[in-house]
Design an enzyme around this catalytic site. Structure first.
Site, PDB file in Angstrom:
ATOM      1  N   ARG A 198      -5.231   3.761   1.812  1.00 26.02           N
ATOM      2  CA  ARG A 198      -4.840   4.103   0.440  1.00 26.02           C
ATOM      3  C   ARG A 198      -6.119   4.439  -0.322  1.00 26.02           C
ATOM      4  O   ARG A 198      -6.890   3.545  -0.639  1.00 26.02           O
ATOM      5  CB  ARG A 198      -4.137   2.885  -0.183  1.00 26.02           C
ATOM      6  CG  ARG A 198      -3.276   3.175  -1.393  1.00 26.02           C
ATOM      7  CD  ARG A 198      -2.856   1.881  -2.067  1.00 26.02           C
ATOM      8  NE  ARG A 198      -3.966   1.335  -2.812  1.00 26.02           N
ATOM      9  CZ  ARG A 198      -4.174   0.038  -3.066  1.00 26.02           C
ATOM     10  NH1 ARG A 198      -3.337  -0.869  -2.610  1.00 26.02           N
ATOM     11  NH2 ARG A 198      -5.219  -0.359  -3.750  1.00 26.02           N
TER      12      ARG A 198
ATOM     13  N   HIS B  60      -3.103   1.177  -6.087  1.00 28.12           N
ATOM     14  CA  HIS B  60      -1.734   0.955  -5.603  1.00 28.12           C
ATOM     15  C   HIS B  60      -0.730   1.742  -6.440  1.00 28.12           C
ATOM     16  O   HIS B  60       0.041   2.544  -5.934  1.00 28.12           O
ATOM     17  CB  HIS B  60      -1.423  -0.547  -5.646  1.00 28.12           C
ATOM     18  CG  HIS B  60       0.024  -0.873  -5.520  1.00 28.12           C
ATOM     19  ND1 HIS B  60       0.713  -0.707  -4.344  1.00 28.12           N
ATOM     20  CD2 HIS B  60       0.926  -1.332  -6.425  1.00 28.12           C
ATOM     21  CE1 HIS B  60       1.983  -1.060  -4.531  1.00 28.12           C
ATOM     22  NE2 HIS B  60       2.125  -1.446  -5.778  1.00 28.12           N
TER      23      HIS B  60
ATOM     24  N   TYR C   2     -10.662  -6.039  -6.142  1.00 31.19           N
ATOM     25  CA  TYR C   2     -10.524  -6.631  -4.809  1.00 31.19           C
ATOM     26  C   TYR C   2     -11.070  -5.786  -3.661  1.00 31.19           C
ATOM     27  O   TYR C   2     -11.154  -6.236  -2.536  1.00 31.19           O
ATOM     28  CB  TYR C   2      -9.045  -6.964  -4.534  1.00 31.19           C
ATOM     29  CG  TYR C   2      -8.090  -5.784  -4.734  1.00 31.19           C
ATOM     30  CD1 TYR C   2      -7.943  -4.807  -3.756  1.00 31.19           C
ATOM     31  CD2 TYR C   2      -7.349  -5.651  -5.907  1.00 31.19           C
ATOM     32  CE1 TYR C   2      -7.083  -3.739  -3.933  1.00 31.19           C
ATOM     33  CE2 TYR C   2      -6.484  -4.574  -6.094  1.00 31.19           C
ATOM     34  CZ  TYR C   2      -6.352  -3.628  -5.098  1.00 31.19           C
ATOM     35  OH  TYR C   2      -5.506  -2.572  -5.277  1.00 31.19           O
TER      36      TYR C   2
END
Ligand SMILES: Cc1ncc(C[n+]2csc(CCOP(=O)(O)OP(=O)(O)O)c2C)c(N)n1
Ligand SMILES: [Mg+2]
Lengths: 381, 327
Positions: A275, A279, A288
């Site tokens: 990705r 998100h 993160y």
């Protein structure tokens, strides 16, 4: 019927007893046809027409451009939250190209590229992510289920559809079910794998391992070394493919579909990808994600690789690329205009579709709702 | 010391203080650790209490509640997060079949002290499954308490009580109110009793009952009607959906004789039905007008393009109050 008392092949009585028999008795095969340096495994090169190859490339480029535009629109407040597909185009486009209109497309929510290839209009995404159910359906979408937000639920629907195909004797169709690495933790996923295997139905699971489920890295999602090996427990073929190699995702899905249509049962494909964006537009990966990992995967971009392949084949040049860019921009401009000009959203549409028949209690509430709407607009004046 | 906090910060304070006070309290859920939760409710807790007490789980709601039940049985006090209430149905089997029943199944030998926090409700332009108001589904399960705060301060106090409660508590957080306003929240210990509604203002002419995110438009409507008509309205914040505080509601209606109930959820089978039934049981003879309810409709929560028209507005609430006064 007498119970099957034969010893399964997997049980080996000759092995010395050990609680922890770590010796691995399985291997997972991995398919890559076009690597990130554009090296081609010529022996495995799929037999695709120039037209199909360009269709594949075009859909990936279009999806990437739609993502870009939607991100801009979202930041301007012109559409709502949406999931981005950037980086994962090959993981849904290859499989979509391997499908025929008779196959069912049962998706999750990050397969924009595959959906576009299958003919879903760009406008649908705008509608959907701007809060209108109208974006869930389209002409020609009879065998395409809408976006499924509830993680892994669609895997069971896919198996049910495949079961219907089986008992109706449809031998020219199968189901492709898309899901993410996170989905493999849900009960629904394992139940779907089990039912698919027990029923031996024509379904192909394409699991995009994009290394993340929002902020949870793949290593914390499952302790298994691969997602593909989960299929082994269900005695189902499970393979890994380079998910950024559109030729590999195409070929593996095609092989699995051929097998499924011939009555060979389900297959699980782990498409290893990444990705490249957040998100959804509500997410902030800097909380993160390590930048090094992101950079390493940016270098494996599925679009760059595929373009290199087309160029090496002599079927693509700079002029065509420029033409495609302009065409895609125009197409998106038109879709944005069309979508923003729409004002035919019937306010009481939700009352139309609660049930397939008219129900007095719902109709009473519709009347109440319309009265309130009138009162509110009088209030506003 | 008192600080002005929004609801997210107030809930965070409750979690932080309870984890600080009691080693057996653990937080568990999706993206609650490193990421601090998708709404940042658990921000900073991972850094402070470590990964064994702030548990980032794989993606499985049933597993989150199921393992929380095991932890609770073994002496921990899990505070589980469902990322959105729309995903909580995947844990429903564990709730109805086990969390709610272990106490009665074992005649009190085993209890399940846990909390399930979940943002609920509409009005934030979110995707499908991110806007529902389904407190009734949980209120219908015997053995489960259902709490819905409405302000930073009561969210903090009720969450502390929920964590200390000996039984499973579903704690539904009105996400529309998460950052909508700030309030003074004391650093000192503050608890509120679960099962008690709060009378926010006393009145004599009409009772209004609501909860969660609906409290704000309700309060506004109440103020408008009071200003315009000089009437005296009693306003009740339900706070606990189940077990419901029937006494406070009935007692108020005995005094005022008129009542309007405001709920965000679909009309049928919701808490408002239970409130009206309770009034019917205990205060029917005092009523001077039928009890009115302002609610959502019995339709799937529309995607956010149409959603605003489907949420009760202060205009709708105001008209219901006026009509009930005029009846
Ligand atoms: C049942 C359920 N729980 C939680 C969520 C919230 N959520 C949306 S996407 C997501 C992560 C999904 O990860 P993965 O399956 O790997 O798909 P990806 O987002 O990476 O494409 C989560 C937790 C959800 N949509 N459904
Ligand atoms: Mg993922």
């Amino acid at each position: 019927m007498i119970a099957n008392t034969c010893e399964p092949e997997a049980v080996d009585r000759q092995q010395p007893y050990a609680l922890d028999l770590r010796e691995r008795t399985f291997k997972i095969s991995h398919l890559q046809i076009l690597d990130e340096q554009c090296n081609l495994d010529a022996e495995r090169e799929p037999d695709l027409s120039t037209e199909d190859l360009i269709r594949l490339y075009r859909s990936m480029v279009l999806a990437r451009a739609v993502d870009d535009r939607m991100l801009k629109l979202q930041r301007q407040g012109r559409i709502g939250t949406f999931p981005l597909c950037t980086g994962q185009e090959a993981a849904s486009c290859g499989p979509a190209l391997a499908m025929t209109p008779k196959d069912w497309f049962v998706g999750s929510f990050r397969e924009l590229a595959g959906r576009l290839l299958r003919g879903e209009p760009i406008e649908n995404g705008f509608l959907l992510f701007n809060g209108y159910e109208e974006g869930n359906v389209f002409q020609g979408g009879e065998r395409t289920l809408p976006v499924s937000i509830i993680i892994a639920a669609q895997a069971l629907h896919a198996v049910g559809i495949a079961y219907a195909m089986k008992i109706r004797g449809e031998t020219d169709s199968a189901v492709v079910c898309f899901l993410g690495d996170g989905a493999t933790s849900q009960g629904d996923f394992h139940e779907a794998m089990n039912f698919a295997s027990v029923w031996q139905v024509p379904v192909v699971f394409v699991c995009a391992n994009n290394h993340w489920a929002i902020s949870l890295p793949r290593e914390k999602q499952t302790h298994s070394q691969t997602l593909a090996q989960k299929a082994i427990a269900y005695d189902m073929p499970g393979i890994q493919v380079d998910g950024n190699d559109a030729l590999a995702t195409y070929q593996a899905t095609k092989d699995a579909l051929d097998r499924a249509r011939a009555g060979g049962g389900p297959t699980f494909i782990e498409a290893v990808t990444y990705r490249l964006m957040m998100h959804t537009t509500s997410d902030d990966p800097s909380r993160y994600q390590l930048p090094e990992q992101l950079q390493a995967w940016q270098a494996r971009d599925p679009l760059i690789r595929f373009k290199g392949y087309l160029e090496a084949k002599g079927i693509w040049n700079d002029e065509q690329e420029a033409g495609l860019e302009a065409e895609v921009r125009q197409q998106i401009d038109d879709a944005v205009k069309a979508f923003e000009a729409r004002n035919d959203f019937k306010p009481d549409a939700p009352f139309d579709h609660v049930f397939g028949t008219k129900v007095p209690r719902i109709e009473e509430q519709r009347t109440e709702f319309l009265d309130h709407l009138r009162e509110e607009s009088t209030d506003a004046q | 010391m008192r600080n002005k906090l929004n609801m997210v910060q107030a809930i965070n304070l409750a979690l932080d203080q309870e984890m600080g006070n009691d080693d057996s309290v653990v937080a568990i859920g999706q993206d609650i650790g490193v990421n601090g939760g998708v709404f940042r409710v658990t921000e900073g807790l991972f850094e402070k209490y470590g990964e064994s007490r702030v548990i980032d789980t794989p993606l499985a709601e049933s597993a989150i509640l199921g393992t929380s039940i095991g932890m609770a049985v073994a002496g921990l006090k899990p505070v589980a997060e469902m990322q959105f209430s729309g995903f909580s149905y995947l844990m429903f089997g564990q709730l109805e079949g086990h969390a709610a029943r272990l106490r009665s199944r074992t005649q009190g030998a085993i209890s399940v002290p846990l909390v399930v926090r979940m943002p609920y409700g509409g009005g934030v332009r979110a995707l499908e499954h991110h806007s529902e108001s389904r407190e009734a589904m949980y209120g219908h399960v015997p053995g489960v308490k259902v709490v819905i705060p409405s302000t930073p301060s009561n969210a903090r106090a009720l969450l502390v009580s929920a964590i200390r409660d000996p039984d499973p508590v579903i704690f539904m957080e009105p996400k529309r109110s998460y950052r909508a306003f700030r309030e003074e929240v004391s650093e000192e210990e503050h608890v509120m009793e679960i099962g008690k509604a709060q009378v926010l203002q006393e009145g004599t002419d009409l009772t209004v009952v609501s909860w969660g995110a609906m409290m704000r438009p309700t309060l506004q409507a109440v103020e408008e009607v009071q200003d315009q008509r000089g009437v005296s309205i009693e306003l009740i914040d339900l706070l606990t959906i189940s077990p419901m505080d029937g006494d406070t509601i009935s007692g108020s209606v005995e005094k005022t004789g008129r009542c309007v109930v405001v709920q965000e959820a679909p009309k049928s089978f919701g808490p408002s039905s239970e409130i009206i039934a309770t009034i019917n049981d205990n205060a029917l003879m005092y009523l001077e007008a039928p009890v009115r309810r302002v609610s959502g409709y019995d339709v799937a929560t529309p995607y956010f393009g149409r959603e605003p028209a489907y949420l009760p507005t202060n205009g709708r609430i105001r008209r219901a109050i006026e009509e009930t006064l005029d009846f």
